[in-house]
Design a protein around this motif. Structure first.
Motif, PDB file in Angstrom:
ATOM      1  N   THR A  55       0.838  -1.207   0.000  1.00 55.91           N
ATOM      2  CA  THR A  55       0.000   0.000   0.000  1.00 55.91           C
ATOM      3  C   THR A  55       0.869   1.251   0.000  1.00 55.91           C
ATOM      4  O   THR A  55       0.605   2.195  -0.753  1.00 55.91           O
ATOM      5  N   ALA A  56       1.890   1.283   0.832  1.00 61.59           N
ATOM      6  CA  ALA A  56       2.776   2.445   0.881  1.00 61.59           C
ATOM      7  C   ALA A  56       3.502   2.643  -0.443  1.00 61.59           C
ATOM      8  O   ALA A  56       3.699   3.776  -0.900  1.00 61.59           O
ATOM      9  N   TRP A  57       3.891   1.545  -1.071  1.00 66.94           N
ATOM     10  CA  TRP A  57       4.596   1.637  -2.358  1.00 66.94           C
ATOM     11  C   TRP A  57       3.713   2.295  -3.423  1.00 66.94           C
ATOM     12  O   TRP A  57       4.160   3.158  -4.173  1.00 66.94           O
ATOM     13  N   TYR A  58       2.453   1.887  -3.497  1.00 68.69           N
ATOM     14  CA  TYR A  58       1.569   2.433  -4.524  1.00 68.69           C
ATOM     15  C   TYR A  58       0.979   3.784  -4.137  1.00 68.69           C
ATOM     16  O   TYR A  58       0.465   4.499  -4.994  1.00 68.69           O
ATOM     17  N   ALA A  59       1.063   4.171  -2.876  1.00 74.37           N
ATOM     18  CA  ALA A  59       0.542   5.467  -2.437  1.00 74.37           C
ATOM     19  C   ALA A  59       1.609   6.556  -2.460  1.00 74.37           C
ATOM     20  O   ALA A  59       1.289   7.728  -2.250  1.00 74.37           O
ATOM     21  N   ARG A  60       2.857   6.189  -2.723  1.00 74.64           N
ATOM     22  CA  ARG A  60       3.926   7.181  -2.691  1.00 74.64           C
ATOM     23  C   ARG A  60       3.743   8.198  -3.821  1.00 74.64           C
ATOM     24  O   ARG A  60       3.207   7.879  -4.871  1.00 74.64           O
TER      25      ARG A  60
END
Length: 62
Positions: A55-60
Protein backbone atom coordinates in the motif's frame (compact mmCIF):
# COMPACT_ATOMS: atom_id res chain seq x y z
CA UNK A 1 -3.58 7.17 -26.19
CA UNK A 2 -5.83 9.94 -27.45
CA UNK A 3 -8.47 11.49 -25.15
CA UNK A 4 -11.27 9.52 -26.84
CA UNK A 5 -9.71 6.09 -26.38
CA UNK A 6 -10.50 3.93 -23.36
CA UNK A 7 -8.13 1.40 -21.86
CA UNK A 8 -8.95 -2.21 -22.63
CA UNK A 9 -11.29 -3.91 -20.18
CA UNK A 10 -9.74 -6.53 -17.90
CA UNK A 11 -11.47 -9.71 -16.75
CA UNK A 12 -12.54 -9.84 -13.09
CA UNK A 13 -9.96 -12.45 -12.00
CA UNK A 14 -7.17 -10.24 -13.32
CA UNK A 15 -8.57 -7.23 -11.42
CA UNK A 16 -9.05 -8.94 -8.07
CA UNK A 17 -6.10 -11.36 -7.84
CA UNK A 18 -3.76 -8.95 -6.02
CA UNK A 19 -6.34 -7.73 -3.45
CA UNK A 20 -7.31 -11.34 -2.71
CA UNK A 21 -3.66 -12.35 -2.25
CA UNK A 22 -3.06 -9.39 0.07
CA UNK A 23 -6.17 -10.30 2.08
CA UNK A 24 -5.03 -13.91 2.43
CA UNK A 25 -1.54 -12.81 3.50
CA UNK A 26 -3.09 -10.47 6.08
CA UNK A 27 -5.38 -13.18 7.45
CA UNK A 28 -2.56 -15.70 7.72
CA UNK A 29 -0.30 -13.13 9.38
CA UNK A 30 -2.99 -12.25 11.90
CA UNK A 31 -3.80 -15.89 12.68
CA UNK A 32 -0.14 -16.81 13.10
CA UNK A 33 0.51 -13.81 15.35
CA UNK A 34 -2.48 -14.65 17.56
CA UNK A 35 -1.74 -18.35 17.90
CA UNK A 36 2.03 -18.57 18.31
CA UNK A 37 4.84 -16.94 20.21
CA UNK A 38 8.45 -15.94 19.50
CA UNK A 39 9.18 -16.95 15.90
CA UNK A 40 5.49 -17.05 15.09
CA UNK A 41 5.16 -13.42 16.19
CA UNK A 42 7.90 -12.44 13.75
CA UNK A 43 6.19 -14.35 10.94
CA UNK A 44 2.94 -12.61 11.88
CA UNK A 45 4.61 -9.19 11.71
CA UNK A 46 5.95 -10.02 8.26
CA UNK A 47 2.55 -11.27 7.11
CA UNK A 48 0.83 -8.12 8.37
CA UNK A 49 3.58 -5.84 7.07
CA UNK A 50 3.53 -7.04 3.46
CA UNK A 51 0.12 -5.50 2.63
CA UNK A 52 1.16 -2.30 4.40
CA UNK A 53 4.39 -2.14 2.37
CA UNK A 54 2.51 -2.73 -0.90
CA UNK A 55 0.00 0.00 0.00
CA UNK A 56 2.78 2.45 0.88
CA UNK A 57 4.60 1.64 -2.36
CA UNK A 58 1.57 2.43 -4.52
CA UNK A 59 0.54 5.47 -2.44
CA UNK A 60 3.93 7.18 -2.69
CA UNK A 61 4.12 10.42 -4.66
CA UNK A 62 5.44 9.98 -8.15
Amino acid sequence: MTPLQRPAARPLPQIFVIPIVLGVVSAIGLAVALVGDDVWDAIGWIGLGIPLAVTAWYARPK
